[in-house]
Scaffold this motif. Structure first.
Motif, PDB file in Angstrom:
ATOM      1  N   GLU A 702       0.961  -1.179  -0.074  1.00 35.70           N
ATOM      2  CA  GLU A 702      -0.037   0.082  -0.104  1.00 35.70           C
ATOM      3  C   GLU A 702       0.849   1.269   0.033  1.00 35.70           C
ATOM      4  O   GLU A 702       0.481   2.134  -0.801  1.00 35.70           O
ATOM      5  CB  GLU A 702      -0.993  -0.157   1.213  1.00 35.70           C
ATOM      6  N   ARG A 703       2.021   1.353   0.861  1.00 29.68           N
ATOM      7  CA  ARG A 703       2.939   2.478   0.732  1.00 29.68           C
ATOM      8  C   ARG A 703       3.439   2.592  -0.494  1.00 29.68           C
ATOM      9  O   ARG A 703       3.566   3.732  -1.079  1.00 29.68           O
ATOM     10  CB  ARG A 703       3.942   2.324   1.813  1.00 29.68           C
ATOM     11  N   LEU A 704       3.828   1.611  -1.188  1.00 26.52           N
ATOM     12  CA  LEU A 704       4.360   1.693  -2.543  1.00 26.52           C
ATOM     13  C   LEU A 704       3.377   2.125  -3.545  1.00 26.52           C
ATOM     14  O   LEU A 704       3.777   2.982  -4.387  1.00 26.52           O
ATOM     15  CB  LEU A 704       5.005   0.252  -3.080  1.00 26.52           C
ATOM     16  N   PHE A 705       1.973   1.956  -3.387  1.00 28.60           N
ATOM     17  CA  PHE A 705       1.015   2.328  -4.267  1.00 28.60           C
ATOM     18  C   PHE A 705       0.673   3.755  -4.232  1.00 28.60           C
ATOM     19  O   PHE A 705       0.629   4.503  -5.181  1.00 28.60           O
ATOM     20  CB  PHE A 705      -0.218   1.321  -3.872  1.00 28.60           C
ATOM     21  N   LEU A 706       0.867   4.252  -2.934  1.00 32.17           N
ATOM     22  CA  LEU A 706       0.599   5.752  -2.719  1.00 32.17           C
ATOM     23  C   LEU A 706       1.992   6.555  -3.289  1.00 32.17           C
ATOM     24  O   LEU A 706       1.711   7.426  -4.052  1.00 32.17           O
ATOM     25  CB  LEU A 706       0.887   5.881  -1.078  1.00 32.17           C
ATOM     26  N   TYR A 738      -8.549   6.067  -8.669  1.00 36.63           N
ATOM     27  CA  TYR A 738      -9.256   4.578  -8.619  1.00 36.63           C
ATOM     28  C   TYR A 738      -8.357   3.682  -8.670  1.00 36.63           C
ATOM     29  O   TYR A 738      -7.347   3.752  -9.557  1.00 36.63           O
ATOM     30  CB  TYR A 738     -10.333   4.642  -9.761  1.00 36.63           C
ATOM     31  N   VAL A 739      -8.493   2.613  -8.114  1.00 32.37           N
ATOM     32  CA  VAL A 739      -7.468   1.396  -8.099  1.00 32.37           C
ATOM     33  C   VAL A 739      -7.910   0.199  -8.343  1.00 32.37           C
ATOM     34  O   VAL A 739      -9.224  -0.259  -8.133  1.00 32.37           O
ATOM     35  CB  VAL A 739      -7.098   1.130  -6.471  1.00 32.37           C
ATOM     36  N   GLY A 740      -7.432  -0.414  -9.386  1.00 33.25           N
ATOM     37  CA  GLY A 740      -7.794  -1.802  -9.727  1.00 33.25           C
ATOM     38  C   GLY A 740      -6.862  -2.840  -9.285  1.00 33.25           C
ATOM     39  O   GLY A 740      -5.626  -2.745  -9.350  1.00 33.25           O
ATOM     40  N   VAL A 741      -7.429  -3.708  -8.544  1.00 34.38           N
ATOM     41  CA  VAL A 741      -6.626  -4.962  -7.698  1.00 34.38           C
ATOM     42  C   VAL A 741      -7.251  -6.374  -8.185  1.00 34.38           C
ATOM     43  O   VAL A 741      -8.430  -6.313  -8.650  1.00 34.38           O
ATOM     44  CB  VAL A 741      -6.674  -4.676  -6.341  1.00 34.38           C
ATOM     45  N   MET A 742      -6.400  -7.360  -8.089  1.00 34.44           N
ATOM     46  CA  MET A 742      -6.945  -8.624  -8.163  1.00 34.44           C
ATOM     47  C   MET A 742      -6.146  -9.717  -7.321  1.00 34.44           C
ATOM     48  O   MET A 742      -5.358  -9.077  -6.708  1.00 34.44           O
ATOM     49  CB  MET A 742      -6.638  -9.141  -9.781  1.00 34.44           C
ATOM     50  N   TYR A 743      -6.624 -10.895  -7.282  1.00 35.58           N
ATOM     51  CA  TYR A 743      -6.204 -11.827  -6.432  1.00 35.58           C
ATOM     52  C   TYR A 743      -6.434 -11.510  -4.776  1.00 35.58           C
ATOM     53  O   TYR A 743      -5.638 -11.799  -4.101  1.00 35.58           O
ATOM     54  CB  TYR A 743      -4.578 -12.073  -6.507  1.00 35.58           C
TER      55      TYR A 743
END
Length: 745
Positions: A702-706, A738-743
């Protein structure tokens, strides 16, 4: 909804049009749907015209390209010219010779334009009047359209012209008003111009016979298919052979099957028109199978649109091949056949030039001249069948899309609109019944078409550089940079202060379409400009230096001194050149001399591509991968084929403490490899308004995503300040992520 309306809505969605512009174009389109334009046909004629006395033009550079004149000593021609003698190889194929000479002329013009001329440049091409080199006029016209500082003239003379005679004619041309295409015939000076062909209300005779056999090259292109359907619809038994360079795919086979319920009436042949043997085999096969060939429609061609500055020699040659080599090969292979007609589908570009199509203009210009040559061969009994070269405009259903803004500009400047299909067929029938070798076709407002197409072109006026009075050089530079940033900010959808005057403009997503739009807007203030301006000068700073050097007088009117004007920086009282100030401009200072701070490398943001469905534009990217701290390192690893799977680094854990070869042993693992992202422990919580205590509880992913969400926004050219700037419809700072995630991650 028709194609034009769909294009308007696509341009509106892509931000290329404002709501007001879109509504205006929609109203105009709806009106056009009820009002068909007038058909106009025109043909080229030579008119006697003595050199018109005028003040001799002044040129910073003068270039003379002498083609295929063996009796002329180029070194003895008038001084002051940079001279180039061009002679083709000994090939007996006129198409090969023309292609070689056209390429040499193109390369010289390209070299001139790459030199970024500051003043007027004269380019004269001298060639024999009895050959196909008259077709080079489209190349010169295109160069002049792309950069108005270039003035081109094609000077046609007898092949046996002596050096002294040519010297006298060149001096006469440069001392008087320059005409684009001039011919000296029996000592008489003649100028090429277009004349309208009078309307004939009589119904023309149908060109296609009931049992005819017709060959259409480029037959699976939009125009080829239109004419195939026309032949099949107007006759009961006529057959059509279509050719193309590609194999007959399933999609093409379905296209063929849809053309006629009688499969035998349409056939496809894969042929490379640049290969003489393939063309001869094609014609021989048609004669063997059908015993006749009644007509040829040479529709094949290709485009590789690009400015002269950026066009490669390979592109130039490939565009010439199907129209130049293909025309000659078709003619030679069919020279013994009793044809009714041999029609060359040329283009408006060959007659008038067209921005980005120097090669296409030269290719079509060859076809225009070849038609006249072949008709002379028919008169001499060496060929059969009427030969016509038709300079078609854009067809409404011709497959080549034109955006709404470009269409509006076409109508505004020339009065023309895309050709209706039925109008095109009517024009084709009429042209076959005329005696003209070459005919230009137009549909639209007749008065404006006459003014835009038939008037003799005059030499463009290029403003002479002069210093802007009452403005100090340092102040002028600052004001010009500020002015250009404001003018570009609207189109780039960025606050003016967010545009770094020292950064490459491509970082802000400027592509060819946007560059043309910006150039057109600046032309409203500065007059005719080079269409490649934003490729020649790639930063605001460099662009401002160009305007100071070449358009200082106009800048002086934009930046009047406080003593003589209102001192608002643009001379119209609004401060930004478009009638209003943005929030950022009224609340933040504009830095114009600051050097850019070190930043991450940005990639140009691609412009949205209009489509019938919703379009997606990727305007910013950021990423981190094993052994790659950013995208540049990632692409480098891909290019080098680097294996990014490594032993587990000690900064993660000591794999030796848990490693075993025994896969059944509990509490251990048998792998010591993995892909690891570096810097996962490097996080600045205060930058994101997160307390250090909370940051420890956040998953590293999550930190990397930010971090990378922010870096992607930076990569798109946005700043914290620009994201806080609202517009008329949105509140400041209304930005969604907007975040797209999977698994389940």
């Amino acid at each position: 909804m028709n194609r034009e309306l769909r294009q308007i809505y696509a341009d509106l969605s892509a931000g290329k049009l404002s709501r007001e512009q879109a509504l205006e174009l929609i109203r105009a389109e709806k009106q056009r749907r009820t009002q068909t334009g007038t058909l106009m046909l025109a043909s080229p004629v030579w008119e006697a015209a003595g050199a018109k006395a005028s003040t001799a033009a002044s040129y910073d550079e003068r270039h003379l390209i002498v083609c295929e004149l063996p009796s002329v000593d180029e070194d003895a021609l008038p001084a002051g010219f940079q001279r180039l003698a061009v002679r083709a190889s000994a090939a007996d194929n006129v198409a090969v010779r023309y292609s070689e000479i056209a390429l040499r002329c193109f390369e010289r013009i390209q070299s001139i334009l790459r030199g970024k001329p500051h003043g007027k440049v004269l380019v004269q091409i001298v060639a024999p009047s009895d050959g196909p080199l008259v077709g080079l006029s489209g190349l010169l016209r295109t160069a002049a359209l792309e950069n108005p500082r270039l003035v081109g003239q094609l000077l046609l003379v007898p092949a046996d012209t002596t050096t002294s005679t040519l010297k006298r004619w060149i001096e006469a041309e440069t001392a008087h008003t320059l005409a684009p295409v001039v011919r000296y015939e029996d000592g008489e000076r003649q100028v090429l111009r277009w004349t309208e062909i009078e309307e004939d209300n009589a119904t023309p005779q149908l060109a296609f016979s009931e049992d005819g056999i017709y060959l259409i090259t480029g037959g699976l292109g939009a125009l080829g298919l239109l004419f195939t359907r026309e032949i099949l619809a107007r006759t009961s038994h006529a057959r059509v052979i279509l050719t193309g360079r590609g194999e007959l795919t399933d999609d093409k086979r379905r296209q063929l099957e849809a053309l006629s319920s009688t499969p035998a009436r349409v056939r496809y042949e894969q042929v490379d028109l640049g290969d003489r043997e393939q063309v001869e085999a094609l014609i021989a096969g048609i004669e063997d199978r059908h015993g006749q060939l009644n007509g040829i429609l040479h529709c094949a061609g290709m485009i590789a649109d690009n400015f002269i500055l950026r066009k490669s020699a390979a592109e130039f040659r490939s565009v010439l091949a199907p129209k130049v080599l293909g025309t000659v090969h078709l003619d030679r292979a069919s020279r013994e056949l009793d044809l009714d007609f041999f029609v060359l589908f040329s283009s408006f570009a060959g007659a008038m030039g067209n921005v980005g199509q120097a090669d296409y203009a030269a290719a079509n210009g060859f076809m225009d001249q070849f038609a006249a040559w072949r008709n002379r061969q028919v008169a001499a009994g060496e060929r059969r069948g009427r030969t016509r070269s038709i300079d078609w405009p854009l067809w409404q259903d011709g497959g080549m899309m034109i955006d709404a803004a470009s269409r509006e500009a076409l109508e505004r400047t020339s009065g023309m609109q895309p050709l209706q299909t039925n109008t095109g067929f009517r024009a084709f029938q009429r042209i076959l019944g005329l005696s003209h070798d070459q005919v230009l076709v137009g549909e639209g407002d007749p008065a404006r078409m006459r003014e835009g197409l038939l008037a003799l072109p005059t030499e463009p006026v290029v403003p002479e550089p002069s210093f802007a009075a009452h403005v100090a050089p340092e102040e002028l530079s600052d004001k010009t940079i500020e002015y250009l940033r404001r003018r570009l900010s609207t189109s780039l959808k960025l606050p003016a202060q967010a545009i770094d005057p020292h950064a490459a403009l491509e970082q802000y997503g400027i592509d060819s379409l946007l560059a043309m739009k910006l150039t057109s807007e600046l032309e409203q203030t500065f007059g005719a400009l080079s269409k490649t301006l934003f490729f020649e000068y790639q930063t605001i700073g460099a662009l401002s230096e160009y305007f100071i050097r070449s358009h200082a007088a106009t800048l002086a009117t934009l930046f009047p001194s406080p003593k003589n004007g209102n001192g608002n920086g643009n001379g119209n009282g609004n401060g930004n050149g478009n009638g209003h100030k943005t929030r950022a401009e009224t609340t933040q200072p504009v830095e114009t001399r600051r050097k850019p701070a070190p930043t991450r490398t940005r990639r140009p943001a691609p412009a949205p591509v209009p489509a019938e469905s919703d379009a997606v534009a990727i305007v910013g990217l950021s990423g981190r991968y094993p052994e790659a701290v950013d995208l540049d390192a990632y692409w480098k690893n891909l290019r080098e084929g680097k294996d990014c799977v490594v032993e587990v680094p000690k900064s993660r854990w000591d794999w030796r403490e848990y490693f075993t070869e025994d896969r059944s042993k509990p509490g251990h693992h048998y792998s010591k490899w993995g892909g690891f992202i570096e810097g996962v422990d490097e996080f600045d919580p205060l930058f994101f308004n997160i307390s250090p205590k909370e940051a420890k509880l956040i998953d590293p992913q999550e930190r990397l995503f930010l971090q990378h969400a922010w870096m992607a926004i930076e990569d798109a050219g946005y700043t914290r300040a620009s994201l806080q700037t609202g517009d008329d419809s949105d509140l400041p700072g209304q930005v969604g992520v907007y975040v797209g995630v999977m698994y389940n991650e």
